[in-house]
Scaffold this active site. Structure first.
Site, short mmCIF file in Angstrom:
data_model
loop_
_atom_site.label_atom_id
_atom_site.label_comp_id
_atom_site.label_asym_id
_atom_site.label_seq_id
_atom_site.Cartn_x
_atom_site.Cartn_y
_atom_site.Cartn_z
N GLY A 125 0.83 -1.21 0.00
CA GLY A 125 0.00 0.00 0.00
C GLY A 125 0.85 1.25 0.00
O GLY A 125 1.98 1.26 -0.50
N GLY A 126 0.31 2.30 0.60
CA GLY A 126 1.01 3.58 0.63
C GLY A 126 2.37 3.49 1.29
O GLY A 126 3.24 4.34 1.07
N GLY B 259 19.04 14.64 -31.52
CA GLY B 259 18.66 15.05 -30.16
C GLY B 259 19.37 14.22 -29.11
O GLY B 259 19.64 14.69 -28.00
N ALA B 260 19.69 12.97 -29.47
CA ALA B 260 20.34 12.09 -28.51
C ALA B 260 21.77 12.57 -28.20
O ALA B 260 22.28 12.36 -27.10
CB ALA B 260 20.36 10.66 -29.04
C1 HXC Z 1 -2.29 -4.53 12.29
C2 HXC Z 1 -1.29 -6.33 11.34
C3 HXC Z 1 -1.34 -5.73 10.07
C4 HXC Z 1 -1.91 -4.42 9.97
C5 HXC Z 1 -0.36 -7.62 9.88
N1 HXC Z 1 -0.69 -7.49 11.17
N2 HXC Z 1 -0.76 -6.54 9.18
N3 HXC Z 1 -1.77 -5.73 12.43
N4 HXC Z 1 -2.37 -3.87 11.13
N5 HXC Z 1 -1.94 -3.76 8.84
C6 HXC Z 1 -0.39 -8.41 12.23
C7 HXC Z 1 -1.16 -9.70 12.20
O1 HXC Z 1 -2.40 -9.54 12.83
C8 HXC Z 1 -0.23 -10.60 12.99
O2 HXC Z 1 -0.35 -10.27 14.35
C9 HXC Z 1 1.14 -10.15 12.60
O3 HXC Z 1 0.96 -8.81 12.11
C10 HXC Z 1 1.76 -10.96 11.49
O4 HXC Z 1 0.85 -11.04 10.42
P1 HXC Z 1 0.47 -12.42 9.70
O5 HXC Z 1 -0.67 -12.14 8.83
O6 HXC Z 1 0.33 -13.49 10.72
O7 HXC Z 1 1.80 -12.70 8.88
P2 HXC Z 1 1.95 -13.27 7.41
O8 HXC Z 1 1.10 -14.48 7.23
O9 HXC Z 1 3.42 -13.42 7.20
O10 HXC Z 1 1.38 -12.12 6.45
C11 HXC Z 1 1.98 -10.85 6.43
C12 HXC Z 1 1.17 -9.86 5.59
C13 HXC Z 1 -0.32 -9.89 6.07
C14 HXC Z 1 1.23 -10.28 4.12
C15 HXC Z 1 1.80 -8.50 5.74
O11 HXC Z 1 -0.34 -9.74 7.49
C16 HXC Z 1 -1.13 -8.80 5.48
O12 HXC Z 1 -1.59 -8.92 4.34
N6 HXC Z 1 -1.36 -7.74 6.26
C17 HXC Z 1 -2.15 -6.62 5.82
C18 HXC Z 1 -1.36 -5.79 4.91
C19 HXC Z 1 -2.13 -4.58 4.54
O13 HXC Z 1 -3.11 -4.65 3.81
N7 HXC Z 1 -1.71 -3.45 5.18
C20 HXC Z 1 -2.36 -2.23 4.96
C21 HXC Z 1 -1.74 -1.68 3.71
S1 HXC Z 1 -2.31 -0.11 3.39
P3 HXC Z 1 -0.05 -11.32 15.54
O14 HXC Z 1 -0.41 -10.55 16.78
O15 HXC Z 1 -0.92 -12.49 15.27
O16 HXC Z 1 1.40 -11.65 15.45
C22 HXC Z 1 -1.30 0.81 4.22
C23 HXC Z 1 -1.71 2.22 4.11
C24 HXC Z 1 -0.54 3.12 4.27
O17 HXC Z 1 -0.38 0.45 4.83
C25 HXC Z 1 -1.02 4.47 3.90
C26 HXC Z 1 0.08 5.41 3.79
C27 HXC Z 1 -0.34 6.66 3.08
#
Ligand code: HXC
Length: 517
Positions: free
Chosen positions: A172-173, A407-408
């Site tokens: 994501g971001g 131009g290059a």
């Molecule tokens: C809170 C999160 C989390 C999140 C993961 N965890 N992502 N907690 N917020 N965004 C936690 C899980 O609950 C878990 O907690 C631990 O992190 C490990 O995650 P798992 O899923 O068990 O690990 P894995 O199977 O290796 O998968 C990793 C992953 C997946 C691919 C990153 O967790 C995932 O898809 N997470 C969501 C990613 C996402 O969509 N993020 C938001 C993106 S948008 P525990 O306590 O069980 O250890 C964004 C916006 C930014 O970031 C904007 C900026 C402008």
């Protein structure tokens, strides 16, 4: 007065808590994948025992979704400053084992604090990304944290070098923090970087894809151009970051780490006389030219897998750090296309920001013709090269190896675009375009009507070659500093660099130029 034992014990307990590792099985899984923990990465990067951690005890104050009771060591990120070969470097290393290394308010504050320290002290930043992104339980506070990180990345841009390592998820971001830094190194496995991953892509567009296809290191290094280096694993990524630091100054007010020799090496290199094939249509391997000119083993290529018709990278010339921008005729005949132009322009800007002199090696038949190029905006992308050369105030030296057409010729930095010195080999061809194109335009009508168009075209092309496909028209019109034997290239460029190194170029005051992005 001695400190009460319970106080010392409390300190130790706090230390143990922030250094607490995840469960045994989580660590075992990570090790089995050949990956390091956040703290192992730090230990592997810095000179032994030099890391000073910052804000290790900072802790979140979120309450929603069970957060009130959740202890999160270091809030999922380790930040601080350490020494690399005796030079200070700031670092943040996200800890995936603490709630997925997710970024909340305090996590962001720690990163921003380390970066702002780096800006104040004029030292590089290395950031290791391994995170699930915005911490969902913190809602908008997590997004605010990202805004602060991005803003700090941007404020530091051009002030201190910023190197991002992607060693896990970066979704994501979150991907915009590395994108705002100077260099991105990404590990081959277990790392993904995308704005929308396979699930979202499928839901919105019905397109099926794998995480590697839209966010893997090799894809980003060879197709999107987002990644500068593909690393085999964590250790390799850290090694690449350290190698980069060998060529970069700590900040924009310092020179790069030059190690000039006391006496210049002015010996000739006969191998370069052989680098140009006798057939003008056979490609020159520009890597051979680079190896023949710059200090042995010093060339460090950047974005090697992307736009391979353009070579960029750091090297040393008689001990002095330089940035090389070179056409590679082995790919797409060395033509300039959209990706090559973007790659070169960004590199020129990076070198200029950090006081690294630029050397351009030219063998370019022109811009790549094609519908996709025109529709894709080659005019806009190509203009970035022109803009970047002229705005760069570092020493700029050009060597025309063979073709420099149209131009290059300018996009590779001609004298009037701002090169301080321009040299050419005797086989250089500096012209508006090649013989075939020129004759077809100038004599289209005559060739259609004459009895033997092939023979007439050959005759006209011979005349054109003699008149224009040489360095001499450019030399006579004052566009060349000198025409030199290939074997003397290293000596001539070394001297040129030493003579130009203290260049100072003033520009009229303005807020900033308006490069076409
Ligand atoms: C809170 C999160 C989390 C999140 C993961 N965890 N992502 N907690 N917020 N965004 C936690 C899980 O609950 C878990 O907690 C631990 O992190 C490990 O995650 P798992 O899923 O068990 O690990 P894995 O199977 O290796 O998968 C990793 C992953 C997946 C691919 C990153 O967790 C995932 O898809 N997470 C969501 C990613 C996402 O969509 N993020 C938001 C993106 S948008 P525990 O306590 O069980 O250890 C964004 C916006 C930014 O970031 C904007 C900026 C402008």
């Amino acid at each position: 007065m001695t400190i009460a034992k319970e106080r010392m014990d409390a300190l130790q307990a706090r230390r143990d808590e922030v250094k607490a590792l995840a469960s045994e099985d989580k660590i075992a899984r990570r090790r089995a994948e050949g990956r390091m923990t956040a703290r192992e990465r730090i230990a592997a990067f810095f000179d032994a025992d030099t890391f000073q951690e910052m804000g290790a005890y900072a802790h979140h104050h979120a309450k929603e979704f069970g957060m009130a009771k959740k202890r999160m060591p270091g809030d999922g990120v380790v930040t601080g400053v350490g020494q690399v070969a005796g030079q200070p470097v700031a670092m943040f290393s996200q800890d995936f084992m603490v709630s997925g290394g997710t970024l909340g308010e305090v996590h962001a504050n720690k990163i921003v604090e380390a970066m702002s320290y780096a800006g104040r002290c004029g030292i590089p930043v290395v950031g290791i990304n391994d995170s699930g992104g915005a911490r969902i339980q913190e809602g908008v506070d997590a997004l605010t944290g990202y805004s602060r990180v991005f803003r700090q990345n941007i404020l530091l841009s051009g002030v201190v070098p910023q190197i991002a390592i992607i060693a896990g998820p970066c979704a994501g971001g979150a991907a915009y923090s590395p994108a705002l830094m100077d260099f991105i190194i990404m590990t081959k496995s277990h790392a993904q970087m995308f704005i929308t991953g396979p699930e979202v892509i499928k839901a919105v567009t019905r397109q099926q894809c794998t995480p590697e296809e839209v966010g893997g290191a090799v894809m980003h290094a060879s197709v999107s151009g987002n990644v500068h280096f593909v690393a085999e694993d964590d250790a390799d990524a850290l090694r690449i970051a350290k190698r980069l630091l060998e060529y970069l100054p700590p900040n924009n007010l310092c020179d790069p780490p030059n190690h000039p020799s006391l006496t210049l090496d002015l010996t000739a290199n006969a191998d370069l006389d052989e680098a140009v094939p006798s057939d003008p249509k056979a490609p020159i391997d520009m890597r051979r030219v680079i190896d023949g000119i710059f200090d042995k083993g010093s060339f460090f290529e950047i974005q090697a897998l992307f736009a391979r018709n353009m070579i960029v990278g750091f090297a040393r010339l008689d001990g002095m750090v330089v940035g090389i921008v070179a056409n590679q005729p082995m790919f797409k005949a060395g033509t300039l296309d959209i990706d090559a132009a973007d790659k070169a322009a960004r590199f020129i800007q990076t070198c200029d920001a950090f006081n690294i002199p630029l050397i351009s090696l030219v063998d370019v038949p022109g811009f790549l013709p094609g519908v996709a190029q025109e529709r894709g905006g080659i005019i806009r992308h190509g203009s970035k090269m022109l803009f970047s050369w002229t705005t760069a105030t570092v020493p700029k030296i050009t060597l025309i190896v063979r073709k420099a057409y149209g131009g290059a010729y300018m996009a590779m930095n001609s004298k009037e675009m701002g090169a301080d010195m321009v040299f050419a080999w005797p086989c250089a061809e500096i012209a508006v375009l090649g013989e075939e194109g020129a004759i077809n335009i100038l004599y289209r009508k005559e060739l259609k009507e004459c009895a033997d168009p092939k023979a007439r075209a050959a005759e006209l092309m011979g005349e054109y070659r003699k008149t224009f496909l040489s360095p001499w028209q450019a030399a006579e019109s004052g566009q060349l500093t000198d025409v030199i034997e290939p074997s003397r290239s290293r000596a001539v460029l070394s001297l040129a660099l030493r003579n130009t190194i203290n260049k100072r170029e003033a520009r009229p005051a303005k807020k900033h130029g308006n490069i076409a992005l």
